[in-house]
Write an enzyme that holds these catalytic residues in place. Sequence first.
Site, PDB file in Angstrom:
ATOM      1  N   GLY A 291       0.822  -1.206   0.000  1.00  0.00           N
ATOM      2  CA  GLY A 291       0.000   0.000   0.000  1.00  0.00           C
ATOM      3  C   GLY A 291       0.857   1.257   0.000  1.00  0.00           C
ATOM      4  O   GLY A 291       1.971   1.278  -0.539  1.00  0.00           O
ATOM      5  N   SER A 292       0.358   2.300   0.638  1.00  0.00           N
ATOM      6  CA  SER A 292       0.977   3.625   0.513  1.00  0.00           C
ATOM      7  C   SER A 292       2.345   3.756   1.167  1.00  0.00           C
ATOM      8  O   SER A 292       3.067   4.724   0.900  1.00  0.00           O
ATOM      9  CB  SER A 292       0.038   4.690   1.088  1.00  0.00           C
ATOM     10  OG  SER A 292      -1.129   4.783   0.290  1.00  0.00           O
ATOM     11  N   THR A 293       2.739   2.808   2.047  1.00  0.00           N
ATOM     12  CA  THR A 293       4.097   2.891   2.594  1.00  0.00           C
ATOM     13  C   THR A 293       5.133   2.797   1.470  1.00  0.00           C
ATOM     14  O   THR A 293       6.238   3.335   1.593  1.00  0.00           O
ATOM     15  CB  THR A 293       4.347   1.762   3.606  1.00  0.00           C
ATOM     16  OG1 THR A 293       4.035   0.503   3.003  1.00  0.00           O
ATOM     17  CG2 THR A 293       3.491   1.950   4.855  1.00  0.00           C
ATOM     18  N   LYS A 295       5.033   4.246  -1.308  1.00  0.00           N
ATOM     19  CA  LYS A 295       5.179   5.522  -2.001  1.00  0.00           C
ATOM     20  C   LYS A 295       6.480   6.230  -1.632  1.00  0.00           C
ATOM     21  O   LYS A 295       7.013   7.006  -2.432  1.00  0.00           O
ATOM     22  CB  LYS A 295       3.980   6.427  -1.695  1.00  0.00           C
ATOM     23  CG  LYS A 295       2.679   5.942  -2.335  1.00  0.00           C
ATOM     24  CD  LYS A 295       1.481   6.761  -1.877  1.00  0.00           C
ATOM     25  CE  LYS A 295       0.186   6.254  -2.538  1.00  0.00           C
ATOM     26  NZ  LYS A 295      -1.015   6.909  -2.025  1.00  0.00           N
TER      27      LYS A 295
END
Length: 639
Positions: A291-293, A295
């Site tokens: 997920g967004s980690t 990014k």
Amino acid sequence: MIRWKVKKRIQVIFLCCVMLFACILGKLGYEQLFHHGEIMEKAKESWERDFTVAGLRGSILDSKGEKLAYDVPSTSVMVVPAQIKDADTTAKQLADILEADEKKIKSTLTKKASTQKIQPEGRLIDDKKAKKIEELGLDGVYLVQDSLRYYPNNNYLAQVLGFTGIDNQGLAGLELQYDNILRAQNGALKIPLDAKGHNVKMYKERYEAPGRGMDVQLTIDSTIQGIVEREVDNLVKKYHPKSALALAMNPKTGEILAMVSKPDFDPNHYEDYDRDVYNRNLPIWMSYEPGSTFKSVIFASALDLNLFDMFKDTYDDKGYEMVNGARIKSWKAGGHGHQTFLQVLENSSNPGFVEISRRLGLDKEVEYVKKFGFGEKTGIDLPGESSGIMFDKKKMSELEQATVAFGQGISVTPIQLVTAFSAIINGGTLYQPYITKSVLDPITHDPLVEFKPTPKRQVIKEETSKQMRYALESVVANGGGKPAYMEGYKIGGKTGTAQKAENGVYSTSDYILSFLSAAPMDDPQIVLYIAADSPQNDVLYGGTVIAPIAKSCYEDILPYLGVEKTKNQIPKKLVWPETENIKVENFVGKKKKEVQQEGVTFTFIGEGDYVIEQMPEEGTMFSSEGGEVWIYLGDDKVK
């Protein structure tokens, strides 16, 4: 003539027999004179029966020398069936003391074998049972020294330490990884017995002393481990996830400081747990979409290539981006509008990261993802590590390129994420993580082997890393990581809310929530990653569920590490209905009627008109919801 020939042959045969007999006698005499000792030793060995005396397995220690696993001397029961005169009575007496099945014990006592162990009931018995058996003086029953593996902290660090089997051999975790180093050479009690199993009294019993295994010292810091264990336990109690994990690393070396996996087990009683619990050390085994980690990895890659100025260049988030006919939406309806690329990271804008992936291009995106170590094992010195799953570049379309940028379509392990994040903030160097600090002599405690940091490669430039430290601190001050914000401490990080894929379809109810962070961002001492699989909560965001847990960890860890508070941190951006934190004023020396501050409640202790002491002291920060101050009163004004 014939008689003479026969007589001649008989004489030759006789002479040959005499010579052969003489050779045999000569050989026997030679062996008796010159090899008497060796022959007697071999004879003794054929008569002797060995009763194993267990050696002490090496201890496993934390970074400060505190024992996490060690052997406790114990006692086991062995029997010589041929020496047992009354099997029925002996079996009944042993069964009563050992709380075992009498028929099973009798079966062991009557086996046609020189020696037999009574197990498992007769293995590692306590002193009380051993004393009762000794007092009976049973023929053919012997008590021998054995060793019991003991884990004083029970479930603490369970999957990392692993456990040993009935014969004290390593079966999981570090006990398995370093079995050859920890294992001790057994000794023996050698008792001379004849062919019928009776004692040969002309020879004495012999004792061969057991050895000791070498100690293994870890990089684990028990204080940090205890803090993280406590907070993950609180997370489990509050949100009841299917599983939870945490991992802490020194970003400058790759040393593992803490590792937590829930559900866990007690290695002292591993047989009471399911194999799926003790065989899965989630921080190195579990593989899932980050997920967004993730990014932070893509953002650092683009910064390293100078694809944008994160403070000046902008992107307009209208709420979605179209990629190969697929609509990739922002989590915020209508999007975030006009924003800098730093705000794209702060706001965790998926459409914004689609734009970043386009600027990177497929070749560079895959190149950097691999440089950061994804798609391969990190090489940590623990068994059971997974390598995750990375797209084959040849099969990646523009859509896969876009989804990887915000952490979908790629499977990673927590240890890979923490290792990559460490490189992002430590100046750009990817280190191989390790959990073993040294191998020690068990007597002198001197290091025999020492493990050092292993830099694998430079992934991003030092200047890029410096920019990323600011950007990640800004995410905590102004973005989704705000629940982890601490006054006086520069914490940086990235939250993650990843949908779980089931049968090729993303679930609308099951998420893996996470927070990947580090502190302090001007000189990172620790990287901390916490994740929970499918927590039972209506608010399914990493920032709201996991970030506060990380903050609770940092509240104890940073003072322990000696990190001093600073005023030079990015101020927290307040969004309605948030209000500013309350800073406690100084009331010492004031009159009782002058003690007042908005948002603070007071408890007065003692009698008098003046404040002589207060708890907490001046400058303490309360949340915007306020707090309580104890005021101690006296008659004299404090100057």
